[in-house]
Design a protein around this motif. Structure first.
Motif, PDB file in Angstrom:
ATOM      1  N   ALA A  92      53.391  61.030  70.002  1.00  0.00           N
ATOM      2  CA  ALA A  92      53.620  60.509  68.659  1.00  0.00           C
ATOM      3  C   ALA A  92      52.698  61.225  67.681  1.00  0.00           C
ATOM      4  N   GLY A  93      53.268  61.704  66.567  1.00  0.00           N
ATOM      5  CA  GLY A  93      52.485  62.438  65.584  1.00  0.00           C
ATOM      6  C   GLY A  93      52.463  63.926  65.802  1.00  0.00           C
ATOM      7  N   GLN A  94      53.035  64.391  66.920  1.00  0.00           N
ATOM      8  CA  GLN A  94      53.070  65.820  67.218  1.00  0.00           C
ATOM      9  C   GLN A  94      54.405  66.393  66.757  1.00  0.00           C
ATOM     10  N   ALA A  95      54.368  67.307  65.785  1.00  0.00           N
ATOM     11  CA  ALA A  95      55.585  67.888  65.212  1.00  0.00           C
ATOM     12  C   ALA A  95      56.362  68.679  66.269  1.00  0.00           C
ATOM     13  N   PRO A  96      57.710  68.660  66.154  1.00  0.00           N
ATOM     14  CA  PRO A  96      58.496  68.062  65.073  1.00  0.00           C
ATOM     15  C   PRO A  96      58.940  66.623  65.327  1.00  0.00           C
TER      16      PRO A  96
END
Length: 208
Positions: A92-96
């Protein structure tokens, strides 16, 4: 025999006109106006009276409204993909992951919350796949959550097929990102057993 007559003013006193109440409530007009949140607590448990749920079998979907993680190994995933395809895992929070997707209901928020590492299928820029990416998802019983990210980078071309089968209670998000000049086809095939329960939220962003 006498008849009492009530004046219009007296009749109106203490009375709420139902039509006025309905007129004061403006329903959501576009999808962009729907409330969104990554926090399951921001969504109430569906009852079946909501517009988005009134045609849904709420009693069968009830397991997907419980805020708990399913055990490991409930969903077996087999991916058949050309060598050019990149496969990664996104926290979570890691693009994309989350670049476009916003949960619009309780099962989607739970699927986001309880998917620690979302699988990413990425077609690199300028790559045209000769064969489709086939993701075979087989349920083995129990509760399973998933957030899947599919990305077609600029000027790429390909097809992704999601094949679902087996038995499971499955809350699933599919986030699709189509970059400039890309051409992507996504097919979702449902071959579940009769007792399977599957609620899936698909959201896509298509660039130029």
């Amino acid at each position: 025999m006498s008849t009492a007559t009530q004046t219009p003013a007296a009749a109106a006193e203490g009375h709420t006109d139902p039509a006025a109440l309905v007129a004061s409530v403006v329903p959501v007009q576009t999808r962009s106006e729907r409330p969104t949140s990554f926090d399951p607590a921001d969504f109430g448990t569906p009852t079946g009276r909501e517009v988005n749920w009134k045609l849904s079998p709420i009693s069968r979907l009830a397991p997907l409204f419980v805020d708990q993680a399913g055990p490991e190994g409930i969903m077996r995933v087999d991916v058949s993909a050309p060598a050019e395809v990149e496969q990664l895992r996104l926290a979570a929070g890691q693009a994309p992951r989350g670049e476009h997707f916003r949960p619009e209901d309780l099962p989607a928020a739970l699927a986001w919350t309880h998917e620690p590492e979302a699988p990413l299928l990425r077609i690199p820029a300028n790559v045209e796949l000769d064969e489709p990416i086939v993701v075979r998802l087989t349920g083995t019983g129990g509760l399973a959550h998933a957030h899947v990210v599919i990305e077609a980078q600029p000027n790429s071309r390909g097809t992704v097929v999601l094949r679902h089968e087996g038995s499971v209670q499955h809350a699933q998000n599919v986030e699709i990102l189509v970059r400039d000049g890309a051409d992507l086809t996504v097919v979702s095939v449902q071959r579940w057993d009769d007792d399977a329960v599957h609620a899936s939220s698909h959201q896509a962003r298509v660039d130029r």
